[in-house]
Design an enzyme around this catalytic site. Structure first.
Site, PDB file in Angstrom:
ATOM      1  N   ASP A 236       0.872  -1.167   0.000  1.00  0.00           N
ATOM      2  CA  ASP A 236       0.000   0.000   0.000  1.00  0.00           C
ATOM      3  C   ASP A 236       0.914   1.224   0.000  1.00  0.00           C
ATOM      4  O   ASP A 236       1.250   1.773   1.042  1.00  0.00           O
ATOM      5  CB  ASP A 236      -0.886  -0.026   1.255  1.00  0.00           C
ATOM      6  CG  ASP A 236      -1.858   1.153   1.299  1.00  0.00           C
ATOM      7  OD1 ASP A 236      -1.763   2.043   0.425  1.00  0.00           O
ATOM      8  OD2 ASP A 236      -2.714   1.175   2.199  1.00  0.00           O
TER       9      ASP A 236
ATOM     10  N   ARG B  80      -9.079  -2.869   5.464  1.00  0.00           N
ATOM     11  CA  ARG B  80      -7.731  -2.562   4.986  1.00  0.00           C
ATOM     12  C   ARG B  80      -7.334  -3.581   3.918  1.00  0.00           C
ATOM     13  O   ARG B  80      -7.759  -4.733   3.950  1.00  0.00           O
ATOM     14  CB  ARG B  80      -6.767  -2.676   6.165  1.00  0.00           C
ATOM     15  CG  ARG B  80      -5.739  -1.570   6.224  1.00  0.00           C
ATOM     16  CD  ARG B  80      -4.541  -1.991   6.982  1.00  0.00           C
ATOM     17  NE  ARG B  80      -4.673  -1.911   8.440  1.00  0.00           N
ATOM     18  CZ  ARG B  80      -4.416  -0.821   9.170  1.00  0.00           C
ATOM     19  NH1 ARG B  80      -4.070   0.291   8.579  1.00  0.00           N
ATOM     20  NH2 ARG B  80      -4.481  -0.857  10.480  1.00  0.00           N
TER      21      ARG B  80
ATOM     22  N   ARG C 288      -5.411  -6.448  -2.396  1.00  0.00           N
ATOM     23  CA  ARG C 288      -5.825  -7.808  -2.755  1.00  0.00           C
ATOM     24  C   ARG C 288      -6.372  -7.828  -4.178  1.00  0.00           C
ATOM     25  O   ARG C 288      -6.099  -8.761  -4.944  1.00  0.00           O
ATOM     26  CB  ARG C 288      -6.883  -8.322  -1.771  1.00  0.00           C
ATOM     27  CG  ARG C 288      -6.328  -8.533  -0.369  1.00  0.00           C
ATOM     28  CD  ARG C 288      -7.334  -9.227   0.538  1.00  0.00           C
ATOM     29  NE  ARG C 288      -6.911  -9.134   1.933  1.00  0.00           N
ATOM     30  CZ  ARG C 288      -7.303  -8.193   2.785  1.00  0.00           C
ATOM     31  NH1 ARG C 288      -8.156  -7.269   2.396  1.00  0.00           N
ATOM     32  NH2 ARG C 288      -6.840  -8.163   4.006  1.00  0.00           N
TER      33      ARG C 288
ATOM     34  N   ASP D 181      -0.093 -10.195   6.735  1.00  0.00           N
ATOM     35  CA  ASP D 181       1.294 -10.415   7.179  1.00  0.00           C
ATOM     36  C   ASP D 181       1.441 -10.594   8.688  1.00  0.00           C
ATOM     37  O   ASP D 181       2.526 -10.896   9.165  1.00  0.00           O
ATOM     38  CB  ASP D 181       2.239  -9.319   6.641  1.00  0.00           C
ATOM     39  CG  ASP D 181       1.873  -7.922   7.127  1.00  0.00           C
ATOM     40  OD1 ASP D 181       0.997  -7.785   7.987  1.00  0.00           O
ATOM     41  OD2 ASP D 181       2.496  -6.949   6.622  1.00  0.00           O
ATOM     42  N   ASP D 182       0.333 -10.457   9.456  1.00  0.00           N
ATOM     43  CA  ASP D 182       0.504 -10.611  10.911  1.00  0.00           C
ATOM     44  C   ASP D 182      -0.033 -11.931  11.461  1.00  0.00           C
ATOM     45  O   ASP D 182       0.219 -12.269  12.615  1.00  0.00           O
ATOM     46  CB  ASP D 182      -0.134  -9.425  11.659  1.00  0.00           C
ATOM     47  CG  ASP D 182      -1.557  -9.138  11.202  1.00  0.00           C
ATOM     48  OD1 ASP D 182      -2.023  -9.780  10.243  1.00  0.00           O
ATOM     49  OD2 ASP D 182      -2.207  -8.272  11.803  1.00  0.00           O
TER      50      ASP D 182
ATOM     51  N   GLU E 148     -15.299 -10.391   2.712  1.00  0.00           N
ATOM     52  CA  GLU E 148     -15.063 -11.753   2.227  1.00  0.00           C
ATOM     53  C   GLU E 148     -16.245 -12.222   1.385  1.00  0.00           C
ATOM     54  O   GLU E 148     -16.071 -12.824   0.321  1.00  0.00           O
ATOM     55  CB  GLU E 148     -14.821 -12.703   3.404  1.00  0.00           C
ATOM     56  CG  GLU E 148     -13.516 -12.443   4.177  1.00  0.00           C
ATOM     57  CD  GLU E 148     -13.605 -11.316   5.206  1.00  0.00           C
ATOM     58  OE1 GLU E 148     -14.684 -10.671   5.303  1.00  0.00           O
ATOM     59  OE2 GLU E 148     -12.606 -11.068   5.909  1.00  0.00           O
TER      60      GLU E 148
ATOM     61  N   THR F  36      -3.370 -13.733  14.772  1.00  0.00           N
ATOM     62  CA  THR F  36      -2.534 -13.056  15.769  1.00  0.00           C
ATOM     63  C   THR F  36      -2.331 -11.602  15.369  1.00  0.00           C
ATOM     64  O   THR F  36      -2.403 -11.249  14.191  1.00  0.00           O
ATOM     65  CB  THR F  36      -1.162 -13.755  15.885  1.00  0.00           C
ATOM     66  OG1 THR F  36      -0.701 -14.096  14.582  1.00  0.00           O
ATOM     67  CG2 THR F  36      -1.274 -15.009  16.723  1.00  0.00           C
TER      68      THR F  36
END
Ligand SMILES: *[C@@H]1O[C@H](CO)[C@@H](O)[C@H](O)[C@H]1NC(C)=O
Length: 331
Positions: free
Chosen positions: A113, A156, A161, A191-192, A277, A305
């Site tokens: 981004d 976000r 995507r 990524d988390d 989704e 997480t």
């Protein structure tokens, strides 16, 4: 003259004898070596035997007129990861890349981004050892979360995507270019999150859309599709179970073929909270077509997480005195 010739013969005889003795001694040593190499020899003969058996089997099936079963390669997993610059970005991407290194046939599509591709992400990818594509698209201003906005206010990573999907359709969807009938599975991996390696082998057999539980999400220990008789019948979620697909982004994968066959399907950034989704999946499948994975959705193989935002109080204080950390050191 005669005498000399005799001496030559004797000398020749002696030298030959010595040579022969030497050769015999060498032979003896070789014998010892062979004993030493016995395990290697055994392995070689075992492999020879296996090769012979395989050749015989190949010959037999040819004789029987059976077509040689040319098993198609297992599908490639295309992982689309939206990412944005922040203090923990490099740590998150390092962890993720090192998980992916353990997954065979994985292609990582990282979409930043940002207005440009950043050197931090570029270098991390180049050194990752992974097969990857590096893309970027800046989130439109009105879509961006402002400092202090709660994270649920606006979804976000929507444009990122969708940019990953655009690349897949362009690169993999070109007519006539089916990469030798290569099949694929598409997964959206933030990524988390934390991913079990088993998850990737579960999703690899996705035919349309596969689903599984996600741990530590939605204010619950886990959310999951409820499976009865091998079919998804409803969803165990804490919030609005009536949504078309009450699934977390980490809880499903889509076959590449299905995405290519539906060129207009994408995430709708204007979808209400929790419906992002669904906005992609609605055009692709019906709930009864969902394929449950992870032992009929009884295992948690991915966790939502969150990495704590590091506090920079002391850094800021030192910087005010001109004593801050060296900005040339990449963190
Ligand atoms: C899932 O459930 C179906 C139907 O009950 C069963 O036939 C199948 O073996 C189950 N699969 C796994 C992996 O547990």
């Amino acid at each position: 003259m005669r005498l000399k010739l005799k001496t030559v013969f004797v000398l020749y005889f002696l030298v030959s004898l010595l040579g022969l003795i030497y050769a015999l001694m060498q032979l003896g040593q070789r014998c010892d070596c062979t004993e030493h190499d016995a395990p290697k020899e055994r392995t070689i003969s075992r492999l020879r035997g296996e090769l012979r058996r395989l050749r015989e089997r190949a010959k037999k099936s040819e004789v029987a007129g059976q077509p040689q079963i040319e098993s198609s390669p297992p599908p490639t997993i295309f992982v689309i990861t939206p990412t944005y610059a922040r203090l923990v970005q490099k740590a998150e991407l390092t962890r993720l890349s090192q998980t992916f290194l353990h997954v065979p046939r994985l292609h990582w599509i990282v979409v930043e981004d940002s207005q440009t591709k950043t050197p931090l992400v570029g270098q991390l990818l180049a050194q990752s050892g992974l097969s990857y594509t590096h893309l970027h698209v800046a989130t439109a201003r009105e879509r961006k979360l402002q400092e202090g906005d709660p994270s649920w206010l606006k979804p976000r990573g929507v444009e990122q995507r969708n940019e990953g999907l655009r690349w897949l359709r362009e690169d993999r969807g070109a007519p006539g270019d089916r990469r030798g009938g290569q099949s694929g599975v598409v997964y959206f991996a933030d990524d988390d999150n934390t991913y079990s390696l088993r998850l990737f082998e579960e999703m690899r057999s996705t035919r349309r859309v596969s689903v599984w539980p996600v741990g530590l999400v939605g204010g619950m220990k886990y959310e999951k599709p409820v499976v009865e008789g091998g079919k998804v019948v409803r969803f165990h979620v804490g919030w609005r179970p009536g949504r078309p697909f009450p699934l977390d982004m980490a809880g499903f994968a889509v076959s590449l073929e299905l995405l290519l066959a539906n060129p207009d399907s994408r995430f709708d950034g204007d979808a209400p909270t929790g419906f992002l989704e669904s906005s992609l999946l609605q055009g692709l499948v019906t709930a009864d077509q969902l394929e449950p994975k992870a032992d009929n959705c009884s295992k948690v193989l991915v966790w939502h997480t969150r990495t704590e935002k590091p506090k920079m109080k002391r850094e800021d204080a030192l910087q005010a005195q001109g004593l801050g950390s060296d900005p040339a050191v990449e963190v």
